[in-house]
Design an enzyme around this catalytic site. Structure first.
Site: not given
Ligand SMILES: O=C(O)CCC(=O)C(=O)O
Length: 285
Positions: A48, A120, A161
């Site tokens: 990411e 996303k 993510c």
């Molecule tokens: O869900 C999480 O704990 C981290 C998510 C995250 O870092 C993101 O979505 O970029």
């Protein structure tokens, strides 16, 4: 869906050290993608936000078009030169039609053609007092589509993510025929140790599919400290490969026959009680 004649897919996750220099990040990604290809990888994944520091103030500054921006051109060339499928991590995207900024994964075939895009869909907005507050929605807009793409190895689903926390994405992907769910991701030092591996194993065992998540390497001089630990999980929920927080590459063979045997042995797919609960894979087109 797949048969024993389906070729084995060699997956590579490239955990990159990301800097504030976009050109450097693209060149670093390229050399690692070509290295993974030289080791036989057919499907290569980047982290990411691999071309920009991770932070809400950086997203608008680094954002670019996914029609003709420098990052998509570089990713297309990488895939073509590697002769491999490339899940191009994510980049801050500016859509010139609405001027909004998205956290976007672009996907390429071995000819370098851009074949799929995932924006996303669940923005990372959390507040754990004294630990971490992050509000992607300060500068980003969420995407509105689920993403699956076809390969000769089978169909693959993609999330980014925080999307992994929503089991519906992997559930829908598996029930619509995907054998793997891949998440470019950048967990942090609070939620990484708690949930990074657990979520991947949960998504895998519930859906009897391969799951992988590819992180940036940890940089303690950056504003956001990524957890690292890029990981590949098998359809039985076991970790196939993982790594530490440093830059590097991990590999695993994704064997459809092994997945199908597990699905035959523990046939939850044909035992669901949709008379008692909703089949989320049918809830939306
Ligand atoms: O869900 C999480 O704990 C981290 C998510 C995250 O870092 C993101 O979505 O970029």
């Amino acid at each position: 869906m797949s048969t024993s004649s389906t070729p084995t897919c060699k997956l590579a996750l490239v955990q990159l050290h990301v800097t504030a220099d976009k050109d450097h990040n693209l060149a670093n990604a390229r050399s690692h993608v070509l290295e993974a290809a030289s080791k036989g990888a057919n499907l290569i994944v980047l982290p990411e936000c691999f071309n920009s520091p991770y932070g809400t103030s950086f997203f608008p500054e680094y954002a670019e078009s996914i029609s003709d921006g420098p990052s998509v051109k570089a990713l297309s060339a990488m895939a073509k030169d590697a002769k491999a499928y490339l899940i191009g991590g994510s980049i801050p995207e500016r859509d010139p039609t609405d001027n909004k900024v998205y956290n976007t994964c672009t996907i390429y075939n071995p000819q370098g053609e851009h074949i799929a895009t995932h924006r996303k869909v669940h923005l990372f907005d959390i507040d754990v007092p004294g630990k971490i507050r992050f509000q992607e929605s300060e500068t980003l807009t969420a995407g509105n589509q689920l993403t699956h793409f076809d390969t000769e190895y089978g169909k693959i689903g993609v999330g980014i993510c925080y999307d992994i926390r929503f089991p519906e994405l992997a559930m829908i992907a598996a029930r619509q025929g995907c054998f793997a769910m891949i998440y470019p991701g950048a967990f942090n030092m609070t939620t990484g140790p708690l949930h990074w591996e657990l979520l991947q194993r949960a998504r895998a065992v519930d859906n009897q599919m391969y799951v992988a998540a590819c992180s940036p390497a940890r940089d303690l001089t950056a504003g956001y400290h990524a957890w690292g630990h890029s990981t590949i999980v098998g359809p039985g929920g076991g970790v196939l490969e993982t790594m530490d927080e440093k830059q590097g590459i991990i590999y695993a063979d994704l064997e459809l026959e092994a997945m199908n045997e597990l699905r035959r042995n523990i046939p939850v797919n044909s035992q669901r009680r949709f008379d008692l609960y909703v089949d989320v894979s049918k809830a939306k087109p």
